[in-house]
Design an enzyme around this catalytic site. Structure first.
Site, PDB file in Angstrom:
ATOM      1  N   CYS A   2       0.850  -1.197   0.000  1.00  0.00           N
ATOM      2  CA  CYS A   2       0.000   0.000   0.000  1.00  0.00           C
ATOM      3  C   CYS A   2       0.888   1.249   0.000  1.00  0.00           C
ATOM      4  O   CYS A   2       1.987   1.250   0.542  1.00  0.00           O
ATOM      5  CB  CYS A   2      -0.895   0.010   1.236  1.00  0.00           C
ATOM      6  N   ASP A  13       0.437   3.747   1.665  1.00  0.00           N
ATOM      7  CA  ASP A  13       0.417   4.318   3.017  1.00  0.00           C
ATOM      8  C   ASP A  13       1.847   4.569   3.526  1.00  0.00           C
ATOM      9  O   ASP A  13       2.685   3.663   3.493  1.00  0.00           O
ATOM     10  CB  ASP A  13      -0.308   3.342   3.947  1.00  0.00           C
ATOM     11  N   ARG A  70       3.040   4.681   6.279  1.00  0.00           N
ATOM     12  CA  ARG A  70       3.461   3.925   7.474  1.00  0.00           C
ATOM     13  C   ARG A  70       3.888   2.493   7.168  1.00  0.00           C
ATOM     14  O   ARG A  70       4.192   1.732   8.087  1.00  0.00           O
ATOM     15  CB  ARG A  70       2.307   3.901   8.489  1.00  0.00           C
ATOM     16  N   HIS A  77      -2.308  -4.038   4.998  1.00  0.00           N
ATOM     17  CA  HIS A  77      -2.120  -3.638   6.398  1.00  0.00           C
ATOM     18  C   HIS A  77      -3.461  -3.310   7.035  1.00  0.00           C
ATOM     19  O   HIS A  77      -4.347  -2.751   6.378  1.00  0.00           O
ATOM     20  CB  HIS A  77      -1.165  -2.440   6.493  1.00  0.00           C
ATOM     21  N   CYS A  89      -6.160   0.115   6.870  1.00  0.00           N
ATOM     22  CA  CYS A  89      -5.920   0.653   5.524  1.00  0.00           C
ATOM     23  C   CYS A  89      -7.048   1.621   5.140  1.00  0.00           C
ATOM     24  O   CYS A  89      -8.223   1.237   5.092  1.00  0.00           O
ATOM     25  CB  CYS A  89      -5.831  -0.482   4.511  1.00  0.00           C
TER      26      CYS A  89
HETATM   27 CO    CO Z   1      -3.453   1.191   2.991  1.00  0.00          CO
END
Ligand code: CO
Length: 210
Positions: free
Chosen positions: A43, A45, A47, A99, A102
């Site tokens: 992803c 993302d 993090r 994750h 998400c």
């Molecule tokens: Co995500």
């Protein structure tokens, strides 16, 4: 505003100095080429940085990231990365890493309008729809979302198995496709144990005569 930007460049300087201190040949070795054994589909993302959470170095993982780690067969970007990773780099493992928490998956579970992103989230809505009986039997919404995160990863692993690129690789080289989920609560990755290899169970209609 300027500060946030400068932080990256000064951070890079510091990082490069530290790397050279640890290994004077670090960058020289990188110029020799890359031989990663893994393709990471994760992803976007911020993090979930592939190298950091797997404690790996530059050169070890070939990476593709998009919203909610999707494998969409009309996505030329992902398909090009997949082709190159398999055909040229001969990676041994493809990892789809989702994750918990998400935002893409959470957004797809709602009826909210996300403008242009609706087109992308639509793919996750299809996963929800396919598994709606299982999902809607989970009363707790957070748990339902977590399960959709897992089901979405499993679906993307299967989507990889439906590609000519992966099926063709299974005829001639070692290649395993794995599904993982990362959790912010403890920083640990869970293997969903949905590995696919040349002994796969790709549904007949998706198999090509190669
Ligand atoms: Co995500």
């Amino acid at each position: 505003m300027r500060e946030a930007y400068d932080k990256l460049l000064s951070g890079n300087k510091k990082w490069s100095e530290e790397k050279l201190k640890q290994d004077p040949d670090f960058f020289k070795n990188l110029t020799l080429g890359q031989h990663p054994e893994h393709l990471w589909i994760g992803c976007s993302d911020s993090r979930v940085p592939a190298n950091e959470i797997t404690n790996t170095k530059s050169g070890e993982i070939f990476v593709h990231r998009n919203i909610a780690n999707m494998v969409v067969h009309t996505d030329f970007n992902l398909m090009s990365v997949l082709y190159y990773a398999v055909e040229v780099l001969h990676v041994k493992h493809i990892i789809v890493c989702g994750h918990y928490g998400c935002g893409g998956v959470a957004a797809a579970m709602t009826n909210k309008d996300h403008g242009f992103v609706n087109n992308w989230l639509r793919n996750i809505k299809e996963v929800y729809h396919k598994h709606r009986t299982e999902l809607e039997a989970i009363a707790d919404l957070k748990q339902r979302e977590n399960r959709l995160v897992e089901l979405n990863v499993i679906e993307q692993v299967q989507n990889l198995g439906k590609t000519r690129i992966v099926q063709n690789a299974w005829k001639k080289q070692e290649l395993q496709v794995h599904g993982w989920v990362y959790g912010f609560n403890n920083g640990l990755i869970t293997d969903l144990h949905v590995m696919m290899d040349e002994t796969n169970d790709v549904q007949p209609i998706f198999r090509y005569e190669l």
